[in-house]
Design an enzyme around this catalytic site. Structure first.
Site, mmCIF file in Angstrom:
data_model
loop_
_atom_site.group_PDB
_atom_site.id
_atom_site.type_symbol
_atom_site.label_atom_id
_atom_site.label_comp_id
_atom_site.label_asym_id
_atom_site.label_seq_id
_atom_site.Cartn_x
_atom_site.Cartn_y
_atom_site.Cartn_z
ATOM 1 N N GLY A 1 0.841 -1.207 0.000
ATOM 2 C CA GLY A 1 0.000 0.000 0.000
ATOM 3 C C GLY A 1 0.869 1.246 0.000
ATOM 4 O O GLY A 1 1.880 1.297 0.695
ATOM 5 N N ARG B 1 1.185 -5.038 -5.654
ATOM 6 C CA ARG B 1 1.294 -6.268 -4.869
ATOM 7 C C ARG B 1 1.530 -7.361 -5.900
ATOM 8 O O ARG B 1 0.690 -7.609 -6.754
ATOM 9 C CB ARG B 1 0.018 -6.493 -4.052
ATOM 10 N N SER B 2 2.707 -7.992 -5.841
ATOM 11 C CA SER B 2 3.120 -8.924 -6.896
ATOM 12 C C SER B 2 3.052 -10.374 -6.420
ATOM 13 O O SER B 2 3.850 -10.809 -5.593
ATOM 14 C CB SER B 2 4.557 -8.591 -7.332
ATOM 15 N N GLY C 1 -11.233 12.742 20.389
ATOM 16 C CA GLY C 1 -12.102 12.680 21.570
ATOM 17 C C GLY C 1 -13.298 11.768 21.338
ATOM 18 O O GLY C 1 -14.438 12.105 21.666
ATOM 19 N N ASP D 1 5.767 -4.920 5.965
ATOM 20 C CA ASP D 1 6.390 -6.196 6.324
ATOM 21 C C ASP D 1 6.380 -7.188 5.170
ATOM 22 O O ASP D 1 7.288 -8.007 5.033
ATOM 23 C CB ASP D 1 5.736 -6.788 7.575
ATOM 24 N N GLY D 2 5.346 -7.113 4.312
ATOM 25 C CA GLY D 2 5.290 -7.985 3.137
ATOM 26 C C GLY D 2 6.472 -7.696 2.215
ATOM 27 O O GLY D 2 7.133 -8.613 1.715
ATOM 28 N N THR D 3 6.739 -6.430 2.037
ATOM 29 C CA THR D 3 7.872 -6.009 1.200
ATOM 30 C C THR D 3 9.186 -6.533 1.791
ATOM 31 O O THR D 3 10.063 -7.009 1.062
ATOM 32 C CB THR D 3 7.892 -4.463 1.109
ATOM 33 N N VAL E 1 -8.797 7.633 0.991
ATOM 34 C CA VAL E 1 -8.467 9.054 1.147
ATOM 35 C C VAL E 1 -7.360 9.212 2.196
ATOM 36 O O VAL E 1 -6.540 10.127 2.129
ATOM 37 C CB VAL E 1 -9.756 9.843 1.523
ATOM 38 N N ARG F 1 -6.049 -3.165 8.200
ATOM 39 C CA ARG F 1 -6.723 -4.473 8.120
ATOM 40 C C ARG F 1 -6.293 -5.420 9.225
ATOM 41 O O ARG F 1 -7.029 -6.321 9.592
ATOM 42 C CB ARG F 1 -6.543 -5.102 6.746
ATOM 43 N N THR G 1 4.273 2.636 5.489
ATOM 44 C CA THR G 1 2.871 2.209 5.505
ATOM 45 C C THR G 1 2.100 3.082 6.495
ATOM 46 O O THR G 1 2.642 3.424 7.547
ATOM 47 C CB THR G 1 2.694 0.718 5.885
ATOM 48 N N ILE G 2 0.862 3.417 6.132
ATOM 49 C CA ILE G 2 0.057 4.260 7.045
ATOM 50 C C ILE G 2 -0.353 3.490 8.290
ATOM 51 O O ILE G 2 -0.804 4.077 9.255
ATOM 52 C CB ILE G 2 -1.206 4.820 6.350
ATOM 53 N N ASP G 3 -0.203 2.159 8.276
ATOM 54 C CA ASP G 3 -0.688 1.341 9.394
ATOM 55 C C ASP G 3 0.202 1.383 10.638
ATOM 56 O O ASP G 3 -0.222 0.988 11.720
ATOM 57 C CB ASP G 3 -0.827 -0.125 8.946
ATOM 58 N N ASP H 1 2.398 -0.631 11.461
ATOM 59 C CA ASP H 1 2.313 -1.983 12.031
ATOM 60 C C ASP H 1 3.577 -2.810 11.798
ATOM 61 O O ASP H 1 3.526 -4.039 11.799
ATOM 62 C CB ASP H 1 1.088 -2.722 11.462
ATOM 63 N N VAL I 1 16.721 8.599 -1.260
ATOM 64 C CA VAL I 1 17.547 7.459 -1.695
ATOM 65 C C VAL I 1 18.364 7.847 -2.930
ATOM 66 O O VAL I 1 19.571 7.589 -3.007
ATOM 67 C CB VAL I 1 16.655 6.213 -1.979
ATOM 68 N N ARG J 1 19.191 10.895 -4.083
ATOM 69 C CA ARG J 1 20.183 11.955 -3.846
ATOM 70 C C ARG J 1 21.304 11.498 -2.913
ATOM 71 O O ARG J 1 22.468 11.878 -3.094
ATOM 72 C CB ARG J 1 19.488 13.200 -3.310
HETATM 73 N N1 ADP Z 1 6.850 -14.357 1.394
HETATM 74 C C1 ADP Z 1 7.053 -13.526 0.359
HETATM 75 N N2 ADP Z 1 7.900 -13.865 -0.634
HETATM 76 C C2 ADP Z 1 8.117 -13.038 -1.672
HETATM 77 N N3 ADP Z 1 7.509 -11.861 -1.831
HETATM 78 C C3 ADP Z 1 6.658 -11.470 -0.885
HETATM 79 C C4 ADP Z 1 6.376 -12.264 0.263
HETATM 80 N N4 ADP Z 1 5.462 -11.608 1.028
HETATM 81 C C5 ADP Z 1 5.201 -10.446 0.379
HETATM 82 N N5 ADP Z 1 5.913 -10.361 -0.755
HETATM 83 C C6 ADP Z 1 5.884 -9.292 -1.755
HETATM 84 O O1 ADP Z 1 5.715 -8.023 -1.121
HETATM 85 C C7 ADP Z 1 4.573 -7.362 -1.686
HETATM 86 C C8 ADP Z 1 4.009 -6.388 -0.709
HETATM 87 O O2 ADP Z 1 3.488 -7.050 0.432
HETATM 88 P P1 ADP Z 1 2.124 -6.568 1.121
HETATM 89 O O3 ADP Z 1 1.909 -7.440 2.294
HETATM 90 O O4 ADP Z 1 1.047 -6.500 0.089
HETATM 91 O O5 ADP Z 1 2.376 -5.051 1.494
HETATM 92 P P2 ADP Z 1 3.315 -4.387 2.610
HETATM 93 O O6 ADP Z 1 4.699 -4.421 2.108
HETATM 94 O O7 ADP Z 1 2.785 -2.989 2.677
HETATM 95 O O8 ADP Z 1 3.119 -5.160 3.873
HETATM 96 C C9 ADP Z 1 3.680 -8.518 -2.099
HETATM 97 O O9 ADP Z 1 2.730 -8.153 -3.045
HETATM 98 C C10 ADP Z 1 4.704 -9.489 -2.681
HETATM 99 O O10 ADP Z 1 5.080 -9.106 -3.972
HETATM 100 O O1 FBP Z 2 -4.882 -0.913 -1.307
HETATM 101 P P1 FBP Z 2 -5.751 -2.021 -0.863
HETATM 102 O O2 FBP Z 2 -5.456 -3.274 -1.604
HETATM 103 O O3 FBP Z 2 -7.199 -1.627 -0.904
HETATM 104 O O4 FBP Z 2 -5.374 -2.357 0.643
HETATM 105 C C1 FBP Z 2 -5.932 -1.750 1.767
HETATM 106 C C2 FBP Z 2 -4.999 -1.936 2.919
HETATM 107 O O5 FBP Z 2 -3.798 -1.236 2.692
HETATM 108 C C3 FBP Z 2 -3.474 -0.443 3.823
HETATM 109 O O6 FBP Z 2 -3.919 0.874 3.552
HETATM 110 C C4 FBP Z 2 -1.981 -0.415 4.044
HETATM 111 O O7 FBP Z 2 -1.491 -1.718 4.220
HETATM 112 P P2 FBP Z 2 -0.043 -2.155 3.712
HETATM 113 O O8 FBP Z 2 0.847 -0.984 3.936
HETATM 114 O O9 FBP Z 2 0.329 -3.359 4.531
HETATM 115 O O10 FBP Z 2 -0.142 -2.469 2.263
HETATM 116 C C5 FBP Z 2 -4.295 -1.032 4.957
HETATM 117 O O11 FBP Z 2 -4.585 -0.110 5.978
HETATM 118 C C6 FBP Z 2 -5.531 -1.431 4.219
HETATM 119 O O12 FBP Z 2 -6.220 -2.425 4.905
HETATM 120 MG MG MG Z 3 1.702 -4.975 5.498
#
Ligand code: ADP
Ligand code: FBP
Ligand code: MG
Length: 332
Positions: free
Chosen positions: A15, A76-77, A190, A107-109, A256, A176, A130-132, A134, A27, A29
């Site tokens: 996201g 998201r790949s 509040g 964390d997914g990245t 938004v 989420r 990430t805005i979360d 988390d 990065v 510069r």
């Molecule tokens: N276990 C994994 N192995 C390889 N690529 C991953 C894995 N988990 C996540 N990714 C890659 O990172 C991307 C971003 O992860 P995602 O969880 O959607 O967002 P975020 O990085 O914001 O947490 C995924 O769409 C995927 O391409």
């Molecule tokens: O862009 P999408 O696929 O609608 O995802 C929505 C989700 O992405 C977020 O905005 C950010 O999450 P990530 O940074 O982990 O991608 C969550 O708060 C929300 O639940």
């Molecule tokens: Mg995430």
């Protein structure tokens, strides 16, 4: 100091978040400053797979510090989660001579970066975006401050009309899996009640009683903040109607919250963290993530970072409960 890498790539993934552009600028510069060439990888890991690469320089990053979104696009790949996908990405690195990757995302990245470095040996560094808010290893993620302020501004507007009509408002805030944004915004506006996924919900205790306490105190409008991860805010509204007879209006703030020009804090964090990420690659380090702990910039091994757990700030939750007049009195 001579840099350990000559050419690197930067990508944004997952996201998007306000401040990602400021991080890209930093990065690029910082790389130039350290004698490294930095290429932009578009559309997250997909761009690494397909070779969607663009050159980046001082002029191209001009004006980026205040721009929302990400000029490199994000994605998201699913393909990158496969060995074959990462093999294609490694070929792109060979073709363009990329020795290191800075990945800005959640964390997914980080998981993607780790898998890639383990499989293909390319140096990687993660930057938290990430805005979360988390990501366990860091107190702060780029985008969080702006998203909090955007949500707050919208809620303040809602409050005006809720007050005029003496209504109950149910507002769904993004997150989420995490309630950091909802909790922070709930305290700052509040709110009458705040529901987050980290806390088991007792509807009578957590929603009905706070509304009742506010009504007994003379209030005729109520603001209930629901984190996305809790479930449907429409269900929460229906339940409020059933339990109290009020007729709530639901607002889902949605995407938004991810847009807009980054706040001063997000510009600063993005700029520092981007610089630190390049410095790590220049020093020959890999599998690192940059982070903030106790207000200081630090870095961790990605494995260590991913193994960490992050709960909500219990102190903030306690203060929230106290100020909404919840019954859980402290023994002091
Ligand atoms: N276990 C994994 N192995 C390889 N690529 C991953 C894995 N988990 C996540 N990714 C890659 O990172 C991307 C971003 O992860 P995602 O969880 O959607 O967002 P975020 O990085 O914001 O947490 C995924 O769409 C995927 O391409
Ligand atoms: O862009 P999408 O696929 O609608 O995802 C929505 C989700 O992405 C977020 O905005 C950010 O999450 P990530 O940074 O982990 O991608 C969550 O708060 C929300 O639940
Ligand atoms: Mg995430």
């Amino acid at each position: 100091m001579k840099s350990a890498v000559k050419r690197i790539g930067v990508l944004t993934s997952g996201g998007d978040a306000p401040g990602m552009n400021a991080a890209i600028r930093s990065v690029v510069r910082a790389s130039m400053h350290m004698g490294i060439e930095c290429l932009g990888i578009r559309r997250g890991f997909n761009g690494l797979i397909t070779g969607d690469i663009t050159s980046m320089d001082f002029v191209q990053t001009s004006g980026l510090i205040g721009r929302g979104g990400t000029v490199l696009y994000t994605a998201r790949s699913e393909e990158f989660k496969t060995d074959e996908g990462r093999k294609k990405a490694a070929n792109t690195c060979k073709l363009f001579g990329l020795e290191g990757i800075v990945g800005i995302g959640g964390d997914g990245t980080y998981r993607g970066l780790l898998e890639f470095s383990n499989q293909e040996g390319v140096a990687v560094v993660g930057v938290p975006g990430t805005i979360d808010n988390d990501i366990a290893c860091t107190e702060y993620t780029i985008g969080y401050d702006t998203a909090c302020n955007t949500a707050l501004e919208a809620i303040d507007r809602l409050k005006d009309t809720m007050q005029s009509h003496e209504r109950c408002s149910v507002v769904e805030v993004m997150g989420r899996h995490a309630g950091h944004l909802a909790l922070y915004v709930g305290v700052a506006c509040g709110a009458t009640a705040v529901l987050i996924p980290e806390k088991k919900i007792d509807f009578e205790r957590d929603v009905v009683e706070p509304i009742r306490a506010a009504r007994l105190a003379g209030r005729t409008h109520f603001m209930v903040i629901v984190a996305e991860g809790v479930g449907s805010s429409y269900d929460v509204a229906a339940k409020i109607k059933e339990y109290t007879g009020l007729d709530p209006r639901v607002t889902v703030l949605g995407h938004v919250q991810r847009g807009g020009s980054p706040s001063a804090r997000d510009r600063m964090e993005a700029t520092y963290m981007g610089y630190n990420a390049v410095e790590l690659l220049a020093q020959g380090k890999t599998n690192r993530v940059v982070a903030m702990q106790k207000g200081a910039y630090v870095d961790y091994d990605i494995n260590e970072a991913l193994a960490m757990k992050k709960g909500i700030d219990e102190r903030v939750y306690t203060v929230l409960r106290a100020l909404i007049g919840a019954e859980d009195k402290l023994n002091i």
